[in-house]
Design a protein around this motif. Structure first.
Motif, PDB file in Angstrom:
ATOM      1  N   GLY A  31      14.049  28.152 -17.213  1.00 40.38           N
ATOM      2  CA  GLY A  31      15.137  28.855 -17.882  1.00 40.38           C
ATOM      3  C   GLY A  31      16.501  28.605 -17.290  1.00 40.38           C
ATOM      4  N   GLU A  32      16.572  27.906 -16.146  1.00 41.44           N
ATOM      5  CA  GLU A  32      17.863  27.612 -15.529  1.00 41.44           C
ATOM      6  C   GLU A  32      18.427  26.297 -16.051  1.00 41.44           C
ATOM      7  N   PHE A  33      19.749  26.193 -15.987  1.00 43.17           N
ATOM      8  CA  PHE A  33      20.464  25.014 -16.460  1.00 43.17           C
ATOM      9  C   PHE A  33      20.697  24.057 -15.282  1.00 43.17           C
ATOM     10  N   ALA A  34      20.692  22.771 -15.578  1.00 44.75           N
ATOM     11  CA  ALA A  34      21.127  21.755 -14.613  1.00 44.75           C
ATOM     12  C   ALA A  34      22.051  20.799 -15.341  1.00 44.75           C
ATOM     13  N   MET A  35      23.142  20.435 -14.697  1.00 47.97           N
ATOM     14  CA  MET A  35      24.108  19.540 -15.346  1.00 47.97           C
ATOM     15  C   MET A  35      24.561  18.462 -14.370  1.00 47.97           C
ATOM     16  N   ASN A  36      24.787  17.282 -14.920  1.00 46.30           N
ATOM     17  CA  ASN A  36      25.385  16.199 -14.154  1.00 46.30           C
ATOM     18  C   ASN A  36      26.892  16.342 -14.292  1.00 46.30           C
ATOM     19  N   HIS A  37      27.489  17.087 -13.364  1.00 44.79           N
ATOM     20  CA  HIS A  37      28.928  17.325 -13.433  1.00 44.79           C
ATOM     21  C   HIS A  37      29.711  16.229 -12.712  1.00 44.79           C
ATOM     22  N   MET A  38      29.009  15.186 -12.252  1.00 45.49           N
ATOM     23  CA  MET A  38      29.662  14.094 -11.533  1.00 45.49           C
ATOM     24  C   MET A  38      30.213  13.035 -12.471  1.00 45.49           C
ATOM     25  N   ASP A  39      29.698  12.980 -13.697  1.00 45.25           N
ATOM     26  CA  ASP A  39      30.116  11.956 -14.651  1.00 45.25           C
ATOM     27  C   ASP A  39      30.402  12.648 -15.980  1.00 45.25           C
ATOM     28  N   LEU A  40      31.658  12.922 -16.244  1.00 48.69           N
ATOM     29  CA  LEU A  40      32.039  13.716 -17.409  1.00 48.69           C
ATOM     30  C   LEU A  40      32.097  12.904 -18.689  1.00 48.69           C
ATOM     31  N   LEU A  41      31.821  11.588 -18.597  1.00 53.67           N
ATOM     32  CA  LEU A  41      31.778  10.756 -19.799  1.00 53.67           C
ATOM     33  C   LEU A  41      30.368  10.578 -20.318  1.00 53.67           C
ATOM     34  N   THR A  42      29.436  10.346 -19.429  1.00 56.70           N
ATOM     35  CA  THR A  42      28.068  10.058 -19.878  1.00 56.70           C
ATOM     36  C   THR A  42      27.049  11.034 -19.318  1.00 56.70           C
ATOM     37  N   GLY A  43      27.503  12.075 -18.632  1.00 55.90           N
ATOM     38  CA  GLY A  43      26.588  13.048 -18.078  1.00 55.90           C
ATOM     39  C   GLY A  43      25.974  13.937 -19.148  1.00 55.90           C
ATOM     40  N   GLY A  44      25.195  14.905 -18.696  1.00 53.16           N
ATOM     41  CA  GLY A  44      24.535  15.784 -19.641  1.00 53.16           C
ATOM     42  C   GLY A  44      24.131  17.085 -18.984  1.00 53.16           C
ATOM     43  N   VAL A  45      23.435  17.921 -19.754  1.00 52.90           N
ATOM     44  CA  VAL A  45      22.994  19.223 -19.278  1.00 52.90           C
ATOM     45  C   VAL A  45      21.695  19.567 -19.983  1.00 52.90           C
ATOM     46  N   GLY A  46      20.823  20.319 -19.302  1.00 55.42           N
ATOM     47  CA  GLY A  46      19.559  20.717 -19.903  1.00 55.42           C
ATOM     48  C   GLY A  46      19.046  22.000 -19.285  1.00 55.42           C
ATOM     49  N   ILE A  47      17.964  22.530 -19.866  1.00 55.01           N
ATOM     50  CA  ILE A  47      17.321  23.746 -19.362  1.00 55.01           C
ATOM     51  C   ILE A  47      15.908  23.387 -18.904  1.00 55.01           C
ATOM     52  N   ALA A  48      15.530  23.852 -17.720  1.00 54.34           N
ATOM     53  CA  ALA A  48      14.197  23.563 -17.183  1.00 54.34           C
ATOM     54  C   ALA A  48      13.155  24.431 -17.882  1.00 54.34           C
ATOM     55  N   ASP A  49      11.996  23.819 -18.197  1.00 57.15           N
ATOM     56  CA  ASP A  49      10.897  24.589 -18.772  1.00 57.15           C
ATOM     57  C   ASP A  49       9.801  24.879 -17.740  1.00 57.15           C
ATOM     58  N   HIS A  50       9.974  24.339 -16.514  1.00 61.06           N
ATOM     59  CA  HIS A  50       9.062  24.652 -15.421  1.00 61.06           C
ATOM     60  C   HIS A  50       9.779  24.386 -14.105  1.00 61.06           C
ATOM     61  N   LEU A  51       9.191  24.828 -13.011  1.00 58.76           N
ATOM     62  CA  LEU A  51       9.807  24.666 -11.701  1.00 58.76           C
ATOM     63  C   LEU A  51       9.867  23.196 -11.312  1.00 58.76           C
ATOM     64  N   GLY A  52      11.026  22.769 -10.849  1.00 60.44           N
ATOM     65  CA  GLY A  52      11.195  21.401 -10.378  1.00 60.44           C
ATOM     66  C   GLY A  52      12.393  21.312  -9.466  1.00 60.44           C
ATOM     67  N   VAL A  53      12.748  20.082  -9.087  1.00 58.99           N
ATOM     68  CA  VAL A  53      13.918  19.853  -8.248  1.00 58.99           C
ATOM     69  C   VAL A  53      14.794  18.811  -8.921  1.00 58.99           C
ATOM     70  N   THR A  54      16.070  18.822  -8.554  1.00 59.91           N
ATOM     71  CA  THR A  54      16.995  17.825  -9.065  1.00 59.91           C
ATOM     72  C   THR A  54      17.970  17.448  -7.966  1.00 59.91           C
ATOM     73  N   SER A  55      18.790  16.436  -8.233  1.00 64.82           N
ATOM     74  CA  SER A  55      19.707  15.904  -7.224  1.00 64.82           C
ATOM     75  C   SER A  55      20.551  16.998  -6.584  1.00 64.82           C
ATOM     76  N   PRO A  56      20.759  16.944  -5.264  1.00 67.08           N
ATOM     77  CA  PRO A  56      21.608  17.940  -4.592  1.00 67.08           C
ATOM     78  C   PRO A  56      23.051  17.871  -5.063  1.00 67.08           C
ATOM     79  N   ASP A  57      23.428  16.782  -5.728  1.00 66.72           N
ATOM     80  CA  ASP A  57      24.800  16.628  -6.210  1.00 66.72           C
ATOM     81  C   ASP A  57      25.000  17.215  -7.603  1.00 66.72           C
ATOM     82  N   TYR A  58      23.921  17.614  -8.256  1.00 61.47           N
ATOM     83  CA  TYR A  58      24.054  18.206  -9.587  1.00 61.47           C
ATOM     84  C   TYR A  58      24.403  19.690  -9.483  1.00 61.47           C
ATOM     85  N   ARG A  59      24.729  20.283 -10.617  1.00 64.77           N
ATOM     86  CA  ARG A  59      25.057  21.719 -10.637  1.00 64.77           C
ATOM     87  C   ARG A  59      23.930  22.464 -11.337  1.00 64.77           C
ATOM     88  N   VAL A  60      23.379  23.446 -10.643  1.00 64.28           N
ATOM     89  CA  VAL A  60      22.343  24.312 -11.216  1.00 64.28           C
ATOM     90  C   VAL A  60      22.966  25.692 -11.426  1.00 64.28           C
TER      91      VAL A  60
END
Length: 433
Positions: A265-294
């Protein structure tokens, strides 16, 4: 029957930093890298290019870490490539267009895979000595020339069909984006009054809607995982996907223990690349890059998570975040600061209408994406046919001698190849995005 050592002679000339920077892509071989287009330039470009290797027109260039994928070809340009590449003169009396068609066919790509090995997933180093022993079938020169003419004709016909279908997909995607934009900013009700806004991506919204800020409904989180063993989320323009660390899917980190948690239910976004980045919602527990925004939604009584996922995804596609960015845009690192994200203005429709809007969007997405999927399947079939045709012709399974070639329009290969640069000048660093 020759060996590649009889055809290719390795060369290495440097100190030409003023020449164009070249890339190697699977679909097209050697191309000029567009370092001015921020949407295409996602990889690191060093300030000092004097160590890059010269590639002349007619020379053969290869990304040795991805030769097993077919990342090589004869160059049609003068330029420079990463010092980690191999560059060769073609020293045999051969039609270089025939050589390029043949060596890039699926028949020979498999040989390069057999000549590559290593422990780094997806980046297997090509052995120069084993590569030299790869066999190459060389027909007489008149037949080489005829094969090139035949394939230019037939491949152009296939490319023309692919181009038509890709343009149809582009039009459908533009249509879908316009529908989504209209629903998210104008709602699902007719005959209503609208009010002007200061949001450049939504010039007006219904009079009864509010305008709020992200900070009033969402909070940013940072929880570092202390061990591995969790699914790794990549953030794409289509949302979150689980990265298959057993296959090559971009640069790989040495380990994922320092990555941050994303809970269901939490959001993760690639806020490092504002041209080709994206955002999504997790459907299960996981990990993502420490440079992303959760971040997570805490105002669930007034905000429907799926609606705001659509909002944020639209903002990426409309480049609404871009003017708030900071960083080095020329190397694809144009970041959205946390303060700017928290103060970003968003519409706040009634909760029930948020749900209706999402349902309306999903109906439109299903209709349009069904058509797009059919078109993409047709493109995939045409591409597979093209690969098999080239392989059969360059190996003599299809005899094209004596076939009269009619007049035709030359249509180049489609340009949807994915860049293979991978910051070779920084090779050895295993950090992800």
């Amino acid at each position: 029957m020759l060996k590649l050592r009889q055809i290719l002679s390795p060369v290495s000339e440097k100190n030409h930093p003023d020449l164009p920077l070249l890339s190697v892509v699977r679909e097209k071989g050697v191309i000029v890298r567009n370092i001015e287009d921020k949407e295409e330039n996602h990889n690191y470009v060093p300030d000092d290019l004097s160590g890059y290797k010269l590639v002349k027109i007619g020379q053969f260039a290869m990304n040795k870490m991805k030769a097993w994928q077919g990342s090589y070809g004869v160059s049609r340009f003068d330029g420079i490539v990463s010092p980690a590449y191999f560059v060769f003169d073609i020293q045999y009396d051969i039609n270089i267009d025939f050589f390029n068609r043949a060596i890039r066919s699926i028949v020979y790509v498999n040989y390069f895979g057999q000549a590559s090995d290593g422990i780094r997933v997806g980046q297997w180093d090509l052995s120069m000595q084993r590569m030299k022993e790869i066999p190459f079938l060389l027909p007489p020169r008149p037949e080489q020339d005829q094969i090139v003419r035949f394939l230019d004709w037939k491949v152009s016909s296939v490319n023309k069909l692919i181009d038509v279908k890709q343009r149809q997909i582009g039009c459908l995607n533009e249509r879908l984006l316009a529908v989504i934009n209209d629903l998210l900013t104008r709602g699902v009700k007719n005959n209503r009054a609208y009010v002007k806004t200061n949001m450049d991506w939504a010039s007006e919204i219904p009079l009864e809607w509010e305008i709020s800020r992200v900070r009033n409904h969402f909070e940013i989180l940072k929880r570092i995982a202390g061990s591995e063993g969790f699914d790794v989320f990549s953030v794409t323009q289509q949302g979150l996907k689980v990265r298959n660390i057993n296959l090559y899917e971009g640069q790989l980190a040495a380990n994922y223990s320092g990555y941050q948690f994303v809970y269901p239910g939490e959001f993760a976004m690639n806020h490092m690349d504002l041209l080709t980045g994206g955002v999504g919602i997790a459907d299960h527990l996981g990990v993502t890059s420490p440079d992303y925004r959760v971040f997570r939604l805490f105002d669930e009584e007034r905000c429907y998570a799926a609606y705001y996922l659509k909002i944020f995804q639209l903002c990426y596609r409309r480049h609404a975040f871009y003017r708030f960015g900071r960083g080095a845009a020329n190397v694809g690192r144009w970041r959205l600061p946390a303060s700017a994200f928290k103060n970003f203005e968003i519409p706040l429709p009634p909760y029930d209408e948020q749900i209706e809007i999402v349902r309306a969007i999903e109906i439109e997405e299903h209709k349009i994406k069904t058509v797009i999927d059919c078109l993409q399947q047709e493109i995939d079939v045409l591409k597979e046919f093209k690969k098999r045709l080239i392989a059969d012709v360059v190996t003599g399974k299809i005899d094209v001698r004596g076939i009269e070639i009619p007049e035709y329009d030359l249509v180049e290969e489609d340009s949807d190849g994915e860049s293979e640069e991978n910051t070779e000048s920084m090779e050895g660093e295993m950090d992800e995005e």
